[in-house]
Write a protein that holds these residues in place. Structure first.
Motif, PDB file in Angstrom:
ATOM      1  N   LEU A   1      36.191  45.449  57.414  1.00  0.00           N
ATOM      2  CA  LEU A   1      36.948  46.430  56.636  1.00  0.00           C
ATOM      3  C   LEU A   1      36.561  47.811  57.137  1.00  0.00           C
ATOM      4  O   LEU A   1      35.393  48.203  57.052  1.00  0.00           O
TER       5      LEU A   1
ATOM      6  N   GLU B   1      38.846  56.903  50.658  1.00  0.00           N
ATOM      7  CA  GLU B   1      39.012  55.747  49.785  1.00  0.00           C
ATOM      8  C   GLU B   1      37.714  55.285  49.122  1.00  0.00           C
ATOM      9  O   GLU B   1      37.741  54.536  48.153  1.00  0.00           O
TER      10      GLU B   1
ATOM     11  N   GLN C   1      37.060  51.354  56.272  1.00  0.00           N
ATOM     12  CA  GLN C   1      37.489  52.125  55.106  1.00  0.00           C
ATOM     13  C   GLN C   1      37.506  53.616  55.423  1.00  0.00           C
ATOM     14  O   GLN C   1      36.522  54.165  55.913  1.00  0.00           O
TER      15      GLN C   1
ATOM     16  N   ASN D   1      40.700  51.674  44.770  1.00  0.00           N
ATOM     17  CA  ASN D   1      40.345  51.033  46.031  1.00  0.00           C
ATOM     18  C   ASN D   1      40.079  49.545  45.849  1.00  0.00           C
ATOM     19  O   ASN D   1      39.285  49.145  45.009  1.00  0.00           O
ATOM     20  N   THR D   2      40.742  48.722  46.649  1.00  0.00           N
ATOM     21  CA  THR D   2      40.529  47.267  46.575  1.00  0.00           C
ATOM     22  C   THR D   2      39.709  46.733  47.737  1.00  0.00           C
ATOM     23  O   THR D   2      39.275  45.594  47.708  1.00  0.00           O
ATOM     24  N   GLY D   3      39.493  47.544  48.762  1.00  0.00           N
ATOM     25  CA  GLY D   3      38.691  47.104  49.899  1.00  0.00           C
ATOM     26  C   GLY D   3      37.262  46.778  49.491  1.00  0.00           C
ATOM     27  O   GLY D   3      36.673  45.804  49.963  1.00  0.00           O
ATOM     28  N   ARG D   4      36.720  47.574  48.599  1.00  0.00           N
ATOM     29  CA  ARG D   4      35.354  47.344  48.115  1.00  0.00           C
ATOM     30  C   ARG D   4      35.255  45.983  47.417  1.00  0.00           C
ATOM     31  O   ARG D   4      34.303  45.238  47.622  1.00  0.00           O
TER      32      ARG D   4
ATOM     33  N   ASP E   1      41.299  49.996  55.438  1.00  0.00           N
ATOM     34  CA  ASP E   1      41.327  50.227  53.997  1.00  0.00           C
ATOM     35  C   ASP E   1      41.613  51.703  53.778  1.00  0.00           C
ATOM     36  O   ASP E   1      40.704  52.535  53.784  1.00  0.00           O
TER      37      ASP E   1
ATOM     38  N   SER F   1      48.202  46.362  48.683  1.00  0.00           N
ATOM     39  CA  SER F   1      46.797  46.732  48.557  1.00  0.00           C
ATOM     40  C   SER F   1      45.979  46.025  49.639  1.00  0.00           C
ATOM     41  O   SER F   1      46.397  45.004  50.191  1.00  0.00           O
ATOM     42  N   THR F   2      44.813  46.559  49.913  1.00  0.00           N
ATOM     43  CA  THR F   2      43.930  45.949  50.915  1.00  0.00           C
ATOM     44  C   THR F   2      43.573  44.528  50.514  1.00  0.00           C
ATOM     45  O   THR F   2      43.589  43.614  51.350  1.00  0.00           O
TER      46      THR F   2
END
Length: 190
Positions: free
Chosen positions: A37, A43, A39, A49-52, A107, A151-152
């Motif tokens: 990922l 973000e 990022q 944030n959905t990457g986390r 992300d 979303s990621t």
């Protein structure tokens, strides 16, 4: 009277407001494909944030940050053999190409992601995994700015379904749907 907006405390792990915390629901997903990922620094602390959350769920993942002044991005991991980029347009891999060993996922917002591909030369050289646009009626928090936008976490779930199979992606899909449902029921990300 203060004009400061009241902000609810956030979970230090998933970064959502405490009343929306997903930590107890985050599955542990063991993919064959390593997910990198990448990022955008903007973000990092966004509540949306959905990457986390994806990084917390994926055992075989690494989260890197792009755009910090103090720490330049080490692009060596992005240059490893068998690395592909999840991106909605660009040079796709040939149909007979072996599956990627690792997948780079940006992300970021669509405009940030596009600028990242321009500013990080190695990203332009990677074969692309291109996902079809989401089906109409897909549950979302907001309309994307790109026709294939999502979303990621949604994008990773769909990529995992393609690369590692639908059964591996199912826990990520459930997590993404639960996140949207909780936020929609509450009506806010504050």
């Amino acid at each position: 009277m203060s004009s400061r907006v009241f902000e609810r405390p956030r979970c230090p792990r998933c970064n959502l407001p405490l009343h929306l915390c997903l930590c107890a629901e985050i599955p542990r997903v063991e993919t064959r494909t390593r997910i990198i990922l990448l990022q955008h620094v903007v973000e990092t602390w966004k509540k949306s944030n959905t990457g986390r959350v994806a990084a917390l769920a994926l055992a075989n993942s690494r989260l890197l940050t792009f755009g910090t002044r103090d720490e330049p991005l080490d692009t060596a991991v992005l240059s490893e053999p068998g690395t592909w980029l999840l991106f909605p347009d660009g040079p796709t891999a040939p149909p007979d190409a072996p599956a990627p060993r690792q997948l780079v996922v940006l992300d970021a917002s669509w405009s940030q992601a596009r600028r990242m591909t321009q500013r990080i030369p190695v990203l332009r050289t990677l074969p692309r995994l291109v996902l079809p646009p989401p089906a109409p009626g897909t549950l979302r928090l907001r309309e994307p700015t790109h026709p294939s936008g999502m979303s990621t976490l949604d994008a990773i779930a769909r990529a995992v379904a393609v690369l590692d199979g639908p059964e591996m992606a199912a826990p990520l899909e459930r997590l993404a749907a639960l996140r949207v449902q909780r936020i929609a029921e509450c009506g806010t990300l504050n």
